[in-house]
Design an enzyme around this catalytic site. Structure first.
Site, PDB file in Angstrom:
ATOM      1  N   GLU A  98       0.843  -1.187   0.000  1.00 21.74           N
ATOM      2  CA  GLU A  98       0.000   0.000   0.000  1.00 21.74           C
ATOM      3  C   GLU A  98       0.884   1.245   0.000  1.00 21.74           C
ATOM      4  O   GLU A  98       2.023   1.218   0.487  1.00 21.74           O
ATOM      5  CB  GLU A  98      -0.940   0.015   1.203  1.00 21.74           C
ATOM      6  CG  GLU A  98      -0.253   0.157   2.544  1.00 21.74           C
ATOM      7  CD  GLU A  98      -1.224   0.295   3.695  1.00 21.74           C
ATOM      8  OE1 GLU A  98      -2.227   1.030   3.548  1.00 21.74           O
ATOM      9  OE2 GLU A  98      -0.983  -0.325   4.750  1.00 21.74           O
ATOM     10  N   ASP A 201      16.446  -2.984  10.880  1.00 17.40           N
ATOM     11  CA  ASP A 201      17.123  -1.895  10.154  1.00 17.40           C
ATOM     12  C   ASP A 201      16.449  -0.583  10.528  1.00 17.40           C
ATOM     13  O   ASP A 201      16.042   0.196   9.669  1.00 17.40           O
ATOM     14  CB  ASP A 201      17.048  -2.147   8.651  1.00 17.40           C
ATOM     15  CG  ASP A 201      18.029  -1.286   7.857  1.00 17.40           C
ATOM     16  OD1 ASP A 201      18.861  -0.603   8.478  1.00 17.40           O
ATOM     17  OD2 ASP A 201      17.957  -1.288   6.612  1.00 17.40           O
TER      18      ASP A 201
END
Length: 292
Positions: A98, A201
């Site tokens: 999305e 990360d």
């Protein structure tokens, strides 16, 4: 993005994997992106986000990222772009999620962000690692399961990158010796703690303010590890308000002397950056190793 074959493959993958017919009207190339090509897709079902890379070099990279996004999405803790489709067309691999519109931060943005991270970190399992390897950037990230964090961190994180850096002549034998010395000290440096689900990360370039004023994180490199890794990564390049750290600590306090372990946790992302971006990170790695 004028390749009709690719557009057709994307349309088919989206329709098949989302369970509803989706038609792509056009694609707009987005700026930035050091690693992947990125696009905003205008479809008859709304805006979507696409990224692509070379299939020969990274055949399973987006498949692993898709799984990582699904893993975080399922926890209902931190918000991520919902993963919709992944696949391969010709010489490209792709991932579609999305599209998240940027918004303005709520007054409690940082507190809410930290609370979500602390809840995600409470998700645990018996072993550190994952059933399969994945990626951090374009660097392969090994996730062979171990019951000890110190063993996992040495064998799956520091050792593979040290070997690769030495083979590429990015580091010398002296630094390899320093690394080996640090690996032997890890059991006394890290206390025992259950594995935590990590973003993997977590730096300022991998989150944004969503339309509801709350954080959205993306580009994960998920695994079950020591939760201090996410917090140390967040500190490495800045961009996180102090309220983020205070709130996290109040909700899920880190183990005693966590401050002394920050640099050890940051050694892994520093090695990743040394391999990805070159010698400018050499001195940062050396500074950490020189303290042990």
């Amino acid at each position: 993005m004028t390749d009709e074959l690719l557009m057709g493959e994307l349309t088919s993958a989206l329709s098949c994997q989302s369970g509803m017919k989706i038609h792509i009207n056009y694609a707009e190339k987005l700026p930035g992106g050091d690693i992947n090509e990125t696009f905003k897709l205008n479809t008859d079902s709304g805006l979507l986000f696409l990224k692509m890379n070379d299939a020969r070099s990274y055949p399973d990279m987006f498949e692993r990222e898709f799984m990582g996004l699904e893993t975080i999405y399922a926890t209902n803790t931190l918000s991520v772009p919902r993963p919709l489709a992944t696949g391969r067309s010709g010489g490209k691999v792709f991932l579609v999620t999305e599209f998240i519109e940027k918004g303005g931060a709520n007054p409690d943005f940082w507190e809410n962000f930290a609370a979500g991270l602390s809840r995600m970190h409470r998700h645990t399992q018996a072993h550190f690692g994952l059933p399969q390897a994945n990626y951090i950037g374009t660097i392969k990230q090994y996730n062979t399961p171990y019951t000890s964090w110190s063993v996992f961190y040495a064998f799956n994180r520091l050792q593979p990158l040290t070997r690769e850096a030495y083979d590429r002549h990015v580091i010398d034998k002296q630094m390899v010796t320093q690394m080996e010395s640090l690996w032997r000290q890890l059991p006394r440096i890290f206390p025992e703690e259950p594995p935590a689900l990590l973003h993997g990360d977590l730096w300022s370039g991998n989150f944004m303010v969503g339309p509801d004023g709350r954080a959205r994180v993306y580009d994960p490199a998920v695994y079950y590890g020591n939760r201090e890794m996410d917090l140390a990564m967040a500190r490495l390049f800045g961009g996180f308000d102090t309220r983020f750290y205070y709130t996290y600590q109040s909700m899920f306090p880190l183990a005693h002397e966590w401050q002394q372990r920050i640099s050890v946790c940051q050694l892994y992302p520093l090695m990743v950056h040394l391999l990805l971006f070159g010698g400018s990170y050499y001195n940062s790695v050396k500074e950490v190793l020189d303290t042990f």
